[in-house]
Design a protein around this motif. Structure first.
Motif, mmCIF file in Angstrom:
data_model
loop_
_atom_site.group_PDB
_atom_site.id
_atom_site.type_symbol
_atom_site.label_atom_id
_atom_site.label_comp_id
_atom_site.label_asym_id
_atom_site.label_seq_id
_atom_site.Cartn_x
_atom_site.Cartn_y
_atom_site.Cartn_z
ATOM 1 N N UNK A 67 -6.821 -7.876 -4.008
ATOM 2 C CA UNK A 67 -7.046 -9.296 -3.785
ATOM 3 C C UNK A 67 -6.728 -9.682 -2.342
ATOM 4 N N UNK A 68 -5.662 -9.094 -1.776
ATOM 5 C CA UNK A 68 -5.224 -9.465 -0.424
ATOM 6 C C UNK A 68 -6.116 -8.879 0.669
ATOM 7 N N UNK B 10 0.808 -1.209 0.000
ATOM 8 C CA UNK B 10 0.000 0.000 0.000
ATOM 9 C C UNK B 10 0.844 1.262 0.000
ATOM 10 N N UNK B 11 1.898 1.265 0.815
ATOM 11 C CA UNK B 11 2.797 2.425 0.864
ATOM 12 C C UNK B 11 3.502 2.617 -0.480
ATOM 13 N N UNK B 12 3.951 1.497 -1.067
ATOM 14 C CA UNK B 12 4.609 1.587 -2.364
ATOM 15 C C UNK B 12 3.676 2.101 -3.444
ATOM 16 N N UNK B 13 2.443 1.598 -3.439
ATOM 17 C CA UNK B 13 1.473 2.066 -4.429
ATOM 18 C C UNK B 13 1.210 3.562 -4.275
ATOM 19 N N UNK B 14 1.039 4.033 -3.037
ATOM 20 C CA UNK B 14 0.756 5.454 -2.807
ATOM 21 C C UNK B 14 1.898 6.334 -3.301
ATOM 22 N N UNK B 15 3.143 5.900 -3.043
ATOM 23 C CA UNK B 15 4.297 6.686 -3.484
ATOM 24 C C UNK B 15 4.391 6.724 -5.006
ATOM 25 N N UNK C 197 -0.149 -0.689 -11.274
ATOM 26 C CA UNK C 197 -1.439 -1.325 -11.543
ATOM 27 C C UNK C 197 -1.431 -2.771 -11.069
ATOM 28 N N UNK C 198 -0.309 -3.458 -11.273
ATOM 29 C CA UNK C 198 -0.170 -4.830 -10.790
ATOM 30 C C UNK C 198 -0.257 -4.878 -9.263
ATOM 31 N N UNK C 199 0.449 -3.940 -8.593
ATOM 32 C CA UNK C 199 0.389 -3.874 -7.130
ATOM 33 C C UNK C 199 -1.038 -3.640 -6.674
#
Length: 298
Positions: free
Chosen positions: A234-235, A9-14, A226-228
């Motif tokens: 899903x998780x 989540x943190x990686x996606x937000x960044x 998008x993959x993340x």
């Protein structure tokens, strides 16, 4: 929520926040719709090629095809098409703040259109988030922010909210990377004709800065993020995953300042914090209680 999901989540937000900065670089050097057609075409070829190598199939379920079409049209063609066009005149930090309103719009539409219950905390969060946006945009408009660009950014985030609501129960599934590639292909096809009609003959030329911005846009926000996102949904589910959007306003302002040297004032700092607080309040109010049995099982 486990540590891996939190890091995702943190990686996606960044990455989400950084995408506006790379976009700003690209659209001042080449026609924005053409840039998107190139980005989507390359992203689709890479994602679908990797998916094919991993044994993923083009035989999708009806729900998966719905995800492909809705995301391809609403998120890629409409949201990104409008956003990239607007960012010829709107700074990256402002565009990222407007786009971060998506969870607020989804919560409001769920209450106003679908009749979903809105908890008191969520209602207060909606008000707080809107106040934060007003603080930032009122100051920026007084300083000469492009009104047309602002309206296009607002229309773009509405399209993103529609896409999110339409497929919010869709998970990644076994064909997640194929789905990512196909929705990129839909975006490229949808924007090819508007690009030819509106941007034909517009002068531009390749440069190292432009190639770098497009490469980053293709590989990082285009495919990786998008993959993340699909994996994260899903998780932990779409509602919990969307909670990470509260980080986008401050990250968007910070990354644009560091990468592009965009100036920001106290209204941006305070407004971003207020918007982030509003988004977090809305999302936490919508998160269902954790299942003790599921939590114990990891």
């Amino acid at each position: 929520m486990d540590l891996k999901s939190a890091l995702m989540g943190l990686g996606f937000a960044a990455i989400w926040a950084s995408a506006f900065t790379s976009t700003r670089i690209a659209v001042v050097e080449m026609p924005p719709l053409l840039a998107l057609v190139i980005r989507f075409g390359i992203s689709a070829a890479i994602a679908m090629g990797l998916a094919w190598a991993m044994g993923q199939s083009l035989r999708l379920s009806r729900a998966e095809w719905r995800t492909v079409i809705v995301f391809g049209l609403c998120q890629n063609a409409l949201y990104l098409g409008l956003n990239w066009t607007a960012m010829q005149w709107v700074e990256a930090s402002a565009a990222s703040i407007i786009a971060s309103m998506m969870p607020l719009m989804v919560a409001f539409a769920g209450w106003a259109v679908l009749g979903e219950k809105l908890r008191r905390q969520a209602a207060l969060g909606l008000v707080v988030g809107v106040i934060g946006v007003v603080i930032i945009m009122s100051v920026r408009l007084s300083q000469g922010m492009h009104l047309g660009g602002l309206l296009m950014c607002l229309a773009a985030v509405v399209a993103l909210a529609v896409a999110t609501m339409a497929v919010r129960n869709a998970g990644g599934g076994a064909n997640v990377l194929m789905i990512v590639g196909l929705q990129m292909a839909v975006g490229a096809a949808a924007l090819a004709l508007p690009s030819a009609a509106l941007e034909w003959g517009r002068p531009w030329e390749w440069s190292g800065r432009l190639i770098g911005a497009l490469a980053y846009s293709v590989l990082v926000p285009g495919i990786f993020a998008t993959f993340i996102w699909f994996r994260l949904v899903t998780r932990i589910g779409a509602v919990r995953a969307a909670a990470f959007h509260f980080l986008s306003p401050p990250l968007g302002v910070a990354i644009a300042a560091l990468w592009l040297g965009e100036s920001f004032g106290w209204s941006d700092v305070i407004g971003s914090a207020v918007v982030a607080a509003g988004i977090l309040m809305v999302q936490l109010a919508r998160v269902p209680p954790a299942d003790p049995i599921a939590r114990a099982g990891g």
